[in-house]
Design a protein around this motif. Sequence first.
Motif, mmCIF file in Angstrom:
data_model
loop_
_atom_site.group_PDB
_atom_site.id
_atom_site.type_symbol
_atom_site.label_atom_id
_atom_site.label_comp_id
_atom_site.label_asym_id
_atom_site.label_seq_id
_atom_site.Cartn_x
_atom_site.Cartn_y
_atom_site.Cartn_z
ATOM 1 N N ARG A 75 -4.986 -17.141 -26.645
ATOM 2 C CA ARG A 75 -6.189 -17.894 -26.274
ATOM 3 C C ARG A 75 -6.457 -19.007 -27.281
ATOM 4 O O ARG A 75 -6.776 -20.143 -26.900
ATOM 5 C CB ARG A 75 -7.380 -16.932 -26.205
ATOM 6 C CG ARG A 75 -8.707 -17.617 -25.942
ATOM 7 C CD ARG A 75 -9.821 -16.609 -25.839
ATOM 8 N NE ARG A 75 -11.118 -17.247 -25.775
ATOM 9 C CZ ARG A 75 -12.276 -16.596 -25.643
ATOM 10 N NH1 ARG A 75 -12.266 -15.279 -25.545
ATOM 11 N NH2 ARG A 75 -13.410 -17.249 -25.595
ATOM 12 N N HIS A 76 -6.331 -18.700 -28.555
ATOM 13 C CA HIS A 76 -6.555 -19.683 -29.615
ATOM 14 C C HIS A 76 -5.581 -20.855 -29.476
ATOM 15 O O HIS A 76 -5.962 -22.025 -29.632
ATOM 16 C CB HIS A 76 -6.379 -18.989 -30.971
ATOM 17 C CG HIS A 76 -6.921 -19.739 -32.129
ATOM 18 N ND1 HIS A 76 -8.133 -20.395 -32.115
ATOM 19 C CD2 HIS A 76 -6.406 -19.931 -33.386
ATOM 20 C CE1 HIS A 76 -8.351 -20.963 -33.297
ATOM 21 N NE2 HIS A 76 -7.308 -20.703 -34.076
ATOM 22 N N GLU A 134 -6.518 -22.949 -26.354
ATOM 23 C CA GLU A 134 -7.690 -23.787 -26.605
ATOM 24 C C GLU A 134 -7.333 -25.047 -27.372
ATOM 25 O O GLU A 134 -8.007 -26.075 -27.250
ATOM 26 C CB GLU A 134 -8.742 -22.984 -27.372
ATOM 27 C CG GLU A 134 -9.408 -21.905 -26.540
ATOM 28 C CD GLU A 134 -10.278 -20.958 -27.361
ATOM 29 O OE1 GLU A 134 -11.062 -20.217 -26.744
ATOM 30 O OE2 GLU A 134 -10.157 -20.949 -28.607
ATOM 31 N N GLN A 135 -6.266 -24.982 -28.168
ATOM 32 C CA GLN A 135 -5.834 -26.153 -28.938
ATOM 33 C C GLN A 135 -4.779 -26.974 -28.210
ATOM 34 O O GLN A 135 -4.233 -27.919 -28.779
ATOM 35 C CB GLN A 135 -5.315 -25.698 -30.301
ATOM 36 C CG GLN A 135 -6.401 -25.032 -31.137
ATOM 37 C CD GLN A 135 -5.896 -24.580 -32.493
ATOM 38 O OE1 GLN A 135 -5.438 -25.382 -33.293
ATOM 39 N NE2 GLN A 135 -5.973 -23.285 -32.749
ATOM 40 N N ALA A 183 -10.415 -20.228 -19.798
ATOM 41 C CA ALA A 183 -11.877 -20.369 -19.920
ATOM 42 C C ALA A 183 -12.596 -20.266 -18.585
ATOM 43 O O ALA A 183 -13.477 -21.075 -18.267
ATOM 44 C CB ALA A 183 -12.227 -21.691 -20.609
ATOM 45 N N GLY A 202 -14.361 -25.056 -18.325
ATOM 46 C CA GLY A 202 -13.239 -24.210 -17.942
ATOM 47 C C GLY A 202 -13.019 -24.167 -16.447
ATOM 48 O O GLY A 202 -13.571 -24.964 -15.684
#
Length: 404
Positions: free
Chosen positions: A137-138, A141-142, A198, A204
Amino acid sequence: MTQQPIRLAIVGGNRGSRFYDLLAWIADRIRLAAICDVDDRILSNWKEQYPSIQTYQNYEQLLQNPDIDAVFLASPMLLHARQSIDALKAGKHVLSEVIAAHTVEEAWELVETVEQTGLVYMMAENYCFSRTSLMIRHMAEQGLFGEITYMEGGYIHDLRALVHQPDGSLNWRGQLHHTYNGMNYPTHSLGPLAGWIAVNKQGGDQLESISTYVSNSRALRKYFHEQFGGNHPAAQDGYWKQGDCAVTAVRTRGGVLITLRVDWTSVRPHNMRHYALQGTAGAYLSARHDQEGDLIWLRDRSPIADDGADKWESLERYRPEYDHPLWKQWAHHASLSGHGGGDFLVMEEFASAITEQRSPAIDVYDAVTWSSIFPLSMESVAAGGKPLAIPDFARNRGKQEGRG
Protein backbone atom coordinates in the motif's frame (compact mmCIF):
# COMPACT_ATOMS: atom_id res chain seq x y z
CA MET A 1 -5.21 15.60 31.73
CA THR A 2 -4.37 11.87 31.63
CA GLN A 3 -6.58 9.86 29.28
CA GLN A 4 -8.34 7.01 31.09
CA PRO A 5 -8.05 3.57 29.46
CA ILE A 6 -10.95 2.49 27.27
CA ARG A 7 -13.04 -0.06 29.16
CA LEU A 8 -13.50 -2.92 26.70
CA ALA A 9 -15.80 -5.94 26.66
CA ILE A 10 -14.97 -8.93 24.47
CA VAL A 11 -17.96 -10.76 23.02
CA GLY A 12 -17.01 -14.28 22.02
CA GLY A 13 -14.35 -15.47 24.41
CA ASN A 14 -13.01 -18.36 22.34
CA ARG A 15 -11.63 -16.27 19.47
CA GLY A 16 -10.98 -13.44 21.92
CA SER A 17 -8.57 -15.62 23.88
CA ARG A 18 -5.97 -14.95 21.21
CA PHE A 19 -5.72 -11.44 22.62
CA TYR A 20 -4.47 -12.39 26.11
CA ASP A 21 -0.94 -11.08 25.56
CA LEU A 22 -1.97 -8.25 23.27
CA LEU A 23 -4.25 -6.71 25.90
CA ALA A 24 -1.38 -6.67 28.37
CA TRP A 25 0.79 -4.76 25.88
CA ILE A 26 -1.75 -1.95 25.50
CA ALA A 27 -3.14 -1.90 29.05
CA ASP A 28 -2.45 1.83 29.23
CA ARG A 29 -4.83 2.37 26.30
CA ILE A 30 -7.41 -0.40 26.74
CA ARG A 31 -8.48 -2.12 29.94
CA LEU A 32 -10.41 -5.38 29.72
CA ALA A 33 -13.62 -4.88 31.69
CA ALA A 34 -15.85 -7.80 30.71
CA ILE A 35 -16.23 -11.02 28.72
CA CYS A 36 -19.46 -12.30 27.20
CA ASP A 37 -19.86 -15.90 26.07
CA VAL A 38 -22.51 -18.61 26.30
CA ASP A 39 -19.95 -21.19 27.49
CA ASP A 40 -19.25 -21.27 31.25
CA ARG A 41 -15.88 -22.92 30.69
CA ILE A 42 -14.67 -20.10 28.48
CA LEU A 43 -15.79 -17.51 31.03
CA SER A 44 -13.95 -19.39 33.78
CA ASN A 45 -10.75 -19.46 31.74
CA TRP A 46 -10.91 -15.70 31.29
CA LYS A 47 -11.57 -15.20 34.99
CA GLU A 48 -8.38 -17.08 35.77
CA GLN A 49 -6.40 -14.71 33.56
CA TYR A 50 -8.25 -11.53 34.60
CA PRO A 51 -9.87 -12.04 38.04
CA SER A 52 -11.32 -8.52 38.17
CA ILE A 53 -13.37 -8.70 34.96
CA GLN A 54 -17.14 -9.09 34.84
CA THR A 55 -18.59 -12.03 32.94
CA TYR A 56 -21.85 -12.24 31.01
CA GLN A 57 -23.78 -14.89 29.18
CA ASN A 58 -26.40 -12.39 28.04
CA TYR A 59 -25.29 -9.74 25.54
CA GLU A 60 -28.19 -7.42 26.26
CA GLN A 61 -27.26 -7.31 29.93
CA LEU A 62 -23.68 -6.45 29.05
CA LEU A 63 -24.84 -3.50 26.95
CA GLN A 64 -26.72 -2.10 29.94
CA ASN A 65 -23.47 -1.71 31.89
CA PRO A 66 -22.52 2.01 31.87
CA ASP A 67 -18.94 1.18 32.86
CA ILE A 68 -18.21 -0.38 29.45
CA ASP A 69 -17.03 2.03 26.75
CA ALA A 70 -16.54 -0.33 23.81
CA VAL A 71 -17.17 -3.87 22.63
CA PHE A 72 -14.99 -6.16 20.54
CA LEU A 73 -17.23 -8.57 18.64
CA ALA A 74 -15.44 -11.91 18.20
CA SER A 75 -18.77 -13.73 17.96
CA PRO A 76 -20.08 -15.89 15.08
CA MET A 77 -20.09 -14.01 11.79
CA LEU A 78 -23.82 -13.78 11.14
CA LEU A 79 -24.36 -12.01 14.49
CA HIS A 80 -21.99 -9.12 13.82
CA ALA A 81 -24.31 -6.58 12.22
CA ARG A 82 -27.12 -6.85 14.76
CA GLN A 83 -24.75 -6.90 17.73
CA SER A 84 -22.92 -3.86 16.33
CA ILE A 85 -26.13 -1.90 15.85
CA ASP A 86 -27.35 -2.74 19.35
CA ALA A 87 -24.01 -1.75 20.89
CA LEU A 88 -23.89 1.58 19.08
CA LYS A 89 -27.43 2.39 20.17
CA ALA A 90 -26.36 1.57 23.73
CA GLY A 91 -23.57 4.15 23.47
CA LYS A 92 -20.64 1.76 22.95
CA HIS A 93 -17.86 2.03 20.39
CA VAL A 94 -17.56 -1.12 18.26
CA LEU A 95 -14.69 -3.20 16.93
CA SER A 96 -16.18 -6.03 14.88
CA GLU A 97 -14.57 -9.14 13.46
CA VAL A 98 -15.24 -9.87 9.79
CA ILE A 99 -17.58 -9.69 8.06
CA ALA A 100 -19.50 -6.59 9.15
CA ALA A 101 -22.92 -7.54 7.76
CA HIS A 102 -24.32 -10.41 5.72
CA THR A 103 -27.31 -8.65 4.14
CA VAL A 104 -27.46 -5.38 2.21
CA GLU A 105 -30.32 -4.22 4.43
CA GLU A 106 -28.30 -4.68 7.62
CA ALA A 107 -25.32 -3.00 5.96
CA TRP A 108 -27.37 0.15 5.35
CA GLU A 109 -28.79 0.02 8.88
CA LEU A 110 -25.27 -0.24 10.31
CA VAL A 111 -24.12 2.78 8.28
CA GLU A 112 -27.12 4.82 9.39
CA THR A 113 -26.57 3.90 13.05
CA VAL A 114 -22.91 4.96 12.97
CA GLU A 115 -23.88 8.22 11.29
CA GLN A 116 -26.60 8.88 13.86
CA THR A 117 -24.53 8.06 16.95
CA GLY A 118 -21.18 9.50 15.87
CA LEU A 119 -19.40 6.67 17.70
CA VAL A 120 -16.32 4.83 16.45
CA TYR A 121 -17.04 1.71 14.43
CA MET A 122 -14.16 -0.31 13.01
CA MET A 123 -14.01 -3.68 11.28
CA ALA A 124 -11.08 -5.81 12.48
CA GLU A 125 -9.80 -6.90 9.07
CA ASN A 126 -6.36 -7.90 10.27
CA TYR A 127 -5.06 -8.90 6.80
CA CYS A 128 -4.97 -5.20 5.91
CA PHE A 129 -2.37 -4.65 8.63
CA SER A 130 0.11 -7.39 7.76
CA ARG A 131 3.59 -6.06 7.13
CA THR A 132 3.60 -6.87 3.44
CA SER A 133 0.06 -5.60 2.79
CA LEU A 134 0.95 -2.26 4.36
CA MET A 135 4.23 -2.09 2.46
CA ILE A 136 2.55 -2.67 -0.91
CA ARG A 137 0.00 0.00 0.00
CA HIS A 138 2.81 2.40 0.90
CA MET A 139 4.51 1.75 -2.45
CA ALA A 140 1.24 2.12 -4.37
CA GLU A 141 0.54 5.45 -2.67
CA GLN A 142 3.91 6.69 -3.92
CA GLY A 143 3.12 5.61 -7.47
CA LEU A 144 5.78 2.92 -7.83
CA PHE A 145 3.41 0.60 -9.71
CA GLY A 146 2.13 3.33 -12.02
CA GLU A 147 -1.59 3.06 -12.77
CA ILE A 148 -2.94 -0.13 -11.23
CA THR A 149 -5.01 -2.11 -13.72
CA TYR A 150 -5.50 -5.55 -12.13
CA MET A 151 -5.36 -7.19 -8.69
CA GLU A 152 -6.24 -10.56 -7.22
CA GLY A 153 -6.74 -11.85 -3.70
CA GLY A 154 -7.34 -15.31 -2.33
CA TYR A 155 -8.18 -16.92 1.00
CA ILE A 156 -7.29 -20.59 0.49
CA HIS A 157 -7.29 -22.37 3.80
CA ASP A 158 -8.29 -25.96 4.67
CA LEU A 159 -10.71 -25.47 7.57
CA ARG A 160 -12.75 -28.67 7.25
CA ALA A 161 -11.96 -29.69 10.83
CA LEU A 162 -13.33 -26.35 12.07
CA VAL A 163 -16.84 -26.62 10.61
CA HIS A 164 -18.16 -29.02 13.27
CA GLN A 165 -18.22 -29.92 16.95
CA PRO A 166 -16.60 -33.15 18.22
CA ASP A 167 -19.95 -34.96 17.90
CA GLY A 168 -20.29 -34.00 14.23
CA SER A 169 -22.88 -31.25 14.70
CA LEU A 170 -22.24 -28.05 12.77
CA ASN A 171 -20.84 -24.86 14.25
CA TRP A 172 -21.30 -21.44 12.62
CA ARG A 173 -18.79 -22.19 9.86
CA GLY A 174 -20.57 -25.41 9.04
CA GLN A 175 -23.97 -23.71 9.04
CA LEU A 176 -22.55 -21.12 6.67
CA HIS A 177 -21.60 -23.81 4.14
CA HIS A 178 -24.88 -25.63 4.66
CA THR A 179 -27.02 -22.54 4.07
CA TYR A 180 -25.32 -20.17 1.60
CA ASN A 181 -23.59 -20.44 -1.78
CA GLY A 182 -21.32 -17.63 -2.92
CA MET A 183 -18.28 -15.63 -1.84
CA ASN A 184 -18.83 -16.43 1.84
CA TYR A 185 -15.71 -14.85 3.42
CA PRO A 186 -14.62 -11.99 1.15
CA THR A 187 -12.81 -9.41 3.25
CA HIS A 188 -9.51 -11.24 3.83
CA SER A 189 -9.16 -11.33 0.05
CA LEU A 190 -10.54 -7.89 -0.77
CA GLY A 191 -9.53 -5.70 2.17
CA PRO A 192 -5.81 -5.25 1.38
CA LEU A 193 -6.57 -4.73 -2.32
CA ALA A 194 -9.11 -2.01 -1.52
CA GLY A 195 -6.42 -0.23 0.48
CA TRP A 196 -3.97 -0.36 -2.43
CA ILE A 197 -6.34 1.65 -4.65
CA ALA A 198 -7.84 3.74 -1.82
CA VAL A 199 -11.43 2.52 -2.23
CA ASN A 200 -13.89 4.95 -0.60
CA LYS A 201 -11.08 7.38 0.27
CA GLN A 202 -10.68 10.92 -1.02
CA GLY A 203 -9.17 10.78 -4.48
CA GLY A 204 -9.47 6.98 -4.53
CA ASP A 205 -11.56 4.46 -6.43
CA GLN A 206 -14.94 2.86 -5.79
CA LEU A 207 -16.18 -0.71 -6.21
CA GLU A 208 -18.81 -0.73 -8.94
CA SER A 209 -19.99 -4.25 -9.86
CA ILE A 210 -19.44 -7.95 -9.17
CA SER A 211 -20.08 -11.31 -10.79
CA THR A 212 -19.59 -14.62 -8.96
CA TYR A 213 -19.28 -18.27 -9.91
CA VAL A 214 -18.95 -21.28 -7.59
CA SER A 215 -17.64 -24.79 -8.18
CA ASN A 216 -19.37 -28.02 -7.24
CA SER A 217 -19.49 -28.97 -3.56
CA ARG A 218 -17.39 -32.07 -3.00
CA ALA A 219 -14.86 -31.69 -0.17
CA LEU A 220 -17.11 -31.55 2.90
CA ARG A 221 -19.32 -34.45 1.85
CA LYS A 222 -16.24 -36.64 1.44
CA TYR A 223 -14.74 -35.37 4.71
CA PHE A 224 -17.86 -36.10 6.78
CA HIS A 225 -18.17 -39.54 5.20
CA GLU A 226 -14.60 -40.32 6.27
CA GLN A 227 -14.94 -38.84 9.77
CA PHE A 228 -18.51 -39.75 10.78
CA GLY A 229 -19.66 -42.43 8.37
CA GLY A 230 -21.91 -42.57 5.36
CA ASN A 231 -25.13 -42.21 7.39
CA HIS A 232 -24.24 -38.76 8.71
CA PRO A 233 -26.53 -36.12 7.11
CA ALA A 234 -23.52 -34.09 6.00
CA ALA A 235 -22.23 -37.09 4.05
CA GLN A 236 -25.35 -37.10 1.87
CA ASP A 237 -25.57 -35.71 -1.63
CA GLY A 238 -27.09 -32.22 -1.74
CA TYR A 239 -26.56 -31.42 1.94
CA TRP A 240 -23.90 -28.75 1.34
CA LYS A 241 -25.14 -25.71 -0.54
CA GLN A 242 -21.79 -23.91 -0.69
CA GLY A 243 -19.43 -24.99 -3.44
CA ASP A 244 -15.80 -25.73 -2.64
CA CYS A 245 -14.36 -22.77 -4.52
CA ALA A 246 -15.93 -19.36 -5.17
CA VAL A 247 -14.50 -16.80 -7.60
CA THR A 248 -15.74 -13.22 -7.84
CA ALA A 249 -14.84 -10.66 -10.48
CA VAL A 250 -15.07 -7.06 -9.27
CA ARG A 251 -14.82 -4.01 -11.49
CA THR A 252 -14.15 -0.58 -10.03
CA ARG A 253 -15.39 2.77 -11.22
CA GLY A 254 -11.85 3.56 -12.31
CA GLY A 255 -11.69 0.44 -14.48
CA VAL A 256 -9.54 -1.76 -12.23
CA LEU A 257 -10.33 -5.47 -12.54
CA ILE A 258 -10.16 -7.53 -9.32
CA THR A 259 -10.55 -11.29 -8.96
CA LEU A 260 -11.21 -12.86 -5.56
CA ARG A 261 -11.04 -16.53 -4.62
CA VAL A 262 -12.27 -18.12 -1.41
CA ASP A 263 -11.85 -21.82 -0.67
CA TRP A 264 -11.70 -23.17 2.87
CA THR A 265 -12.81 -26.75 2.39
CA SER A 266 -10.64 -28.16 -0.41
CA VAL A 267 -7.80 -30.49 0.58
CA ARG A 268 -4.47 -28.67 0.21
CA PRO A 269 -1.74 -27.00 2.28
CA HIS A 270 -2.53 -23.68 3.92
CA ASN A 271 -2.29 -20.55 1.77
CA MET A 272 -3.08 -17.77 4.25
CA ARG A 273 -2.61 -14.97 1.79
CA HIS A 274 -2.55 -14.94 -1.99
CA TYR A 275 -2.29 -11.56 -3.69
CA ALA A 276 -1.19 -10.07 -6.99
CA LEU A 277 -1.03 -6.56 -8.39
CA GLN A 278 -0.38 -5.36 -11.92
CA GLY A 279 0.32 -1.77 -12.82
CA THR A 280 1.69 0.12 -15.80
CA ALA A 281 5.09 0.50 -14.10
CA GLY A 282 5.35 -2.52 -11.83
CA ALA A 283 3.89 -5.75 -10.50
CA TYR A 284 3.73 -7.76 -7.28
CA LEU A 285 3.20 -11.48 -6.57
CA SER A 286 2.80 -12.86 -3.07
CA ALA A 287 4.48 -16.08 -2.00
CA ARG A 288 2.36 -19.15 -2.62
CA HIS A 289 3.78 -21.18 0.28
CA ASP A 290 6.38 -21.12 3.05
CA GLN A 291 9.22 -22.10 0.73
CA GLU A 292 8.74 -19.02 -1.45
CA GLY A 293 9.18 -15.30 -0.96
CA ASP A 294 7.21 -12.31 -2.21
CA LEU A 295 8.25 -11.06 -5.65
CA ILE A 296 8.21 -7.61 -7.19
CA TRP A 297 9.12 -6.00 -10.49
CA LEU A 298 9.54 -2.26 -10.93
CA ARG A 299 10.27 -0.70 -14.29
CA ASP A 300 13.60 1.13 -14.40
CA ARG A 301 14.58 -0.34 -11.00
CA SER A 302 14.46 -4.12 -11.20
CA PRO A 303 17.33 -6.04 -12.85
CA ILE A 304 17.38 -7.12 -16.48
CA ALA A 305 18.62 -10.52 -17.60
CA ASP A 306 21.51 -10.98 -20.02
CA ASP A 307 19.05 -11.55 -22.83
CA GLY A 308 17.30 -8.26 -22.06
CA ALA A 309 14.25 -9.79 -20.36
CA ASP A 310 12.77 -8.25 -17.23
CA LYS A 311 13.40 -10.18 -14.00
CA TRP A 312 11.45 -10.61 -10.78
CA GLU A 313 13.29 -9.79 -7.57
CA SER A 314 12.65 -10.27 -3.87
CA LEU A 315 10.35 -7.76 -2.22
CA GLU A 316 12.70 -7.83 0.77
CA ARG A 317 15.19 -5.72 -1.16
CA TYR A 318 12.80 -2.77 -0.85
CA ARG A 319 11.71 -3.25 2.75
CA PRO A 320 14.24 -0.86 4.34
CA GLU A 321 13.09 1.88 1.99
CA TYR A 322 9.34 1.23 1.83
CA ASP A 323 8.37 -0.50 5.07
CA HIS A 324 5.17 1.18 6.23
CA PRO A 325 5.52 3.78 9.02
CA LEU A 326 3.12 1.80 11.23
CA TRP A 327 5.47 -1.17 11.15
CA LYS A 328 8.49 1.00 11.79
CA GLN A 329 6.70 2.33 14.87
CA TRP A 330 5.18 -0.90 16.21
CA ALA A 331 7.39 -3.66 14.77
CA HIS A 332 8.21 -5.28 18.13
CA HIS A 333 4.64 -5.77 19.38
CA ALA A 334 3.16 -6.40 15.93
CA SER A 335 5.69 -9.11 15.09
CA LEU A 336 4.65 -11.03 18.22
CA SER A 337 0.90 -10.91 17.54
CA GLY A 338 -1.33 -13.06 15.36
CA HIS A 339 -2.24 -12.78 11.67
CA GLY A 340 1.09 -11.36 10.62
CA GLY A 341 0.96 -8.56 13.17
CA GLY A 342 -2.55 -7.55 12.17
CA ASP A 343 -4.17 -8.38 15.52
CA PHE A 344 -2.02 -5.88 17.40
CA LEU A 345 -2.30 -3.10 14.83
CA VAL A 346 -6.09 -3.49 14.61
CA MET A 347 -6.45 -3.03 18.37
CA GLU A 348 -3.97 -0.14 18.42
CA GLU A 349 -5.79 1.65 15.61
CA PHE A 350 -9.17 1.17 17.30
CA ALA A 351 -7.88 2.65 20.56
CA SER A 352 -6.25 5.57 18.73
CA ALA A 353 -9.43 6.38 16.78
CA ILE A 354 -11.42 6.58 20.03
CA THR A 355 -8.90 8.67 21.97
CA GLU A 356 -8.25 10.98 19.00
CA GLN A 357 -11.96 11.23 18.15
CA ARG A 358 -11.48 10.39 14.48
CA SER A 359 -12.58 7.82 11.93
CA PRO A 360 -10.60 4.56 12.07
CA ALA A 361 -8.54 3.22 9.19
CA ILE A 362 -11.28 0.70 8.35
CA ASP A 363 -14.49 2.58 9.03
CA VAL A 364 -18.11 1.58 8.58
CA TYR A 365 -18.15 2.53 4.89
CA ASP A 366 -15.18 0.29 4.14
CA ALA A 367 -16.63 -2.47 6.32
CA VAL A 368 -20.01 -2.69 4.62
CA THR A 369 -18.67 -2.13 1.09
CA TRP A 370 -16.26 -5.06 1.40
CA SER A 371 -18.80 -7.19 3.30
CA SER A 372 -21.55 -6.59 0.72
CA ILE A 373 -19.70 -8.98 -1.58
CA PHE A 374 -21.22 -11.76 0.59
CA PRO A 375 -24.94 -11.12 -0.13
CA LEU A 376 -24.40 -9.79 -3.65
CA SER A 377 -22.37 -12.86 -4.58
CA MET A 378 -25.18 -15.16 -3.40
CA GLU A 379 -27.59 -13.30 -5.65
CA SER A 380 -25.17 -13.37 -8.57
CA VAL A 381 -24.57 -17.15 -8.26
CA ALA A 382 -28.31 -17.82 -8.09
CA ALA A 383 -28.72 -15.83 -11.31
CA GLY A 384 -25.99 -17.72 -13.17
CA GLY A 385 -23.20 -15.23 -12.54
CA LYS A 386 -25.23 -12.14 -13.36
CA PRO A 387 -23.27 -8.89 -12.78
CA LEU A 388 -24.69 -6.79 -9.95
CA ALA A 389 -24.08 -3.19 -8.92
CA ILE A 390 -22.39 -2.55 -5.57
CA PRO A 391 -24.22 0.14 -3.56
CA ASP A 392 -22.43 3.40 -2.82
CA PHE A 393 -22.51 3.00 0.96
CA ALA A 394 -20.01 5.86 1.34
CA ARG A 395 -22.20 8.50 -0.28
CA ASN A 396 -22.50 10.36 3.05
CA ARG A 397 -18.89 9.84 4.09
CA GLY A 398 -17.93 13.50 3.83
CA LYS A 399 -20.86 14.60 5.98
CA GLN A 400 -19.99 12.03 8.67
CA GLU A 401 -16.30 13.02 8.76
CA GLY A 402 -17.32 16.61 9.23
CA ARG A 403 -19.08 15.83 12.51
CA GLY A 404 -17.65 16.26 15.97
